[in-house]
Design a protein around this motif. Structure first.
Motif, short mmCIF file in Angstrom:
data_model
loop_
_atom_site.label_atom_id
_atom_site.label_comp_id
_atom_site.label_asym_id
_atom_site.label_seq_id
_atom_site.Cartn_x
_atom_site.Cartn_y
_atom_site.Cartn_z
N PRO A 28 30.13 -20.87 -62.96
CA PRO A 28 30.68 -19.90 -63.70
C PRO A 28 32.19 -21.00 -63.77
O PRO A 28 32.79 -20.64 -64.97
CB PRO A 28 31.18 -19.31 -62.38
N ASN A 29 32.22 -21.74 -63.13
CA ASN A 29 32.83 -23.08 -63.32
C ASN A 29 33.01 -24.10 -64.33
O ASN A 29 34.45 -24.66 -64.60
CB ASN A 29 33.84 -23.63 -61.94
N SER A 30 32.06 -23.42 -65.16
CA SER A 30 32.24 -24.71 -66.46
C SER A 30 31.99 -24.09 -67.21
O SER A 30 32.26 -24.64 -68.28
CB SER A 30 30.29 -24.87 -66.45
N PRO B 114 30.07 -22.42 -71.71
CA PRO B 114 29.78 -23.62 -70.62
C PRO B 114 30.22 -24.89 -70.72
O PRO B 114 29.06 -25.38 -72.31
CB PRO B 114 28.83 -23.77 -69.99
N ASP B 115 30.71 -25.39 -70.23
CA ASP B 115 30.61 -27.23 -70.67
C ASP B 115 29.65 -28.21 -70.11
O ASP B 115 29.97 -27.45 -68.92
CB ASP B 115 32.26 -27.01 -70.32
N LYS B 116 29.31 -28.49 -70.76
CA LYS B 116 27.59 -29.37 -70.19
C LYS B 116 28.15 -30.23 -69.42
O LYS B 116 27.02 -31.10 -69.01
CB LYS B 116 26.63 -29.45 -71.67
N GLY C 268 23.93 -22.82 -68.97
CA GLY C 268 24.74 -22.15 -70.26
C GLY C 268 23.37 -21.51 -71.05
O GLY C 268 23.13 -20.28 -70.48
N ASN C 269 22.77 -21.78 -71.33
CA ASN C 269 21.04 -21.34 -71.77
C ASN C 269 20.64 -20.47 -71.52
O ASN C 269 20.34 -19.37 -71.40
CB ASN C 269 20.81 -22.00 -73.15
N ILE C 270 20.54 -21.46 -71.08
CA ILE C 270 18.79 -20.55 -69.45
C ILE C 270 19.77 -18.99 -69.01
O ILE C 270 19.11 -18.16 -69.03
CB ILE C 270 18.59 -20.94 -68.96
N LEU C 271 20.66 -18.71 -68.48
CA LEU C 271 21.68 -17.98 -67.87
C LEU C 271 22.12 -17.04 -69.24
O LEU C 271 22.20 -15.49 -68.57
CB LEU C 271 22.86 -18.38 -66.98
N GLU C 272 22.73 -17.51 -70.01
CA GLU C 272 22.68 -16.54 -70.83
C GLU C 272 21.82 -15.81 -71.28
O GLU C 272 21.95 -14.27 -71.79
CB GLU C 272 23.91 -17.27 -71.83
#
Length: 128
Positions: free
Chosen positions: A57-59, A77-79, A87-91
Motif C-alpha cells: 500500500p505504501n508503494s 504503485p511505484d515499482k 502491483g500488476n499481480i495484486l491488482e
C-alpha cells in the motif's frame, strides 16, 4: 468614421483572465482527485494485501504533470518502492488468482466527485 473597440478589448481581456484561472483551477481539481484516489487505493490495499504484501500500500503514489492547457495525473504503485512491483499481480491477478482491483474501485469511487468538480468549474467559467 471610427470604431470603438473598448468593449471588445474588455471582453477579450476578461476571457483571457478567466482562461488562466480555469487552467489553474482545473489543475487543482486533477491534483485533488489524484490524491483522493491514491489515499482510497492505499486504504483498500491495506485490507486486501494482507501480511504477504504489507508494504505494497505504501508503494502507491501519484504524479501530476502539466503542459499548456493539459493536466494529467498518473496514480499507482511505484515499482521503485518496496513491493511496488507486485502491483500488476495484486491488482489484476494471475491465471490462478483473482486480482483485488483496489485501484479500479478507488477510481470508480472518485469519478462522480471529480465530475462534479469539473461541472462546477465549467459553470464558473461560463458565467461572465
Amino acid at each position: 468614421m471610427g470604431i470603438d473597440l473598448r468593449e471588445l478589448r474588455t471582453v477579450t481581456a476578461s476571457i483571457a483572465a478567466r482562461s488562466a484561472a480555469v487552467t489553474r483551477e482545473g489543475a487543482a481539481v486533477v491534483a485533488r482527485g489524484a490524491l483522493n484516489i491514491k489515499n482510497d487505493w492505499r486504504t483498500r490495499a491495506r485490507v486486501t494485501a494482507g501480511a504477504h504484501a504489507r508494504h505494497y500500500p505504501n508503494s502507491i503514489s501519484y504524479d501530476v504533470t502539466e503542459a499548456p492547457g493539459v493536466t494529467v495525473a498518473e496514480i499507482g504503485p511505484d515499482k521503485h518502492r518496496p513491493q511496488g512491483p507486485l502491483g500488476n499481480i495484486l491488482e489484476f491477478g494471475t491465471s490462478t488468482q483473482a486480482g483485488h482491483n483496489d485501484g479500479g474501485q478507488a477510481l470508480d469511487a472518485e469519478e462522480p466527485l471529480f465530475q462534479a468538480q469539473v461541472d462546477a468549474l465549467s459553470e464558473r467559467a461560463l458565467s461572465l
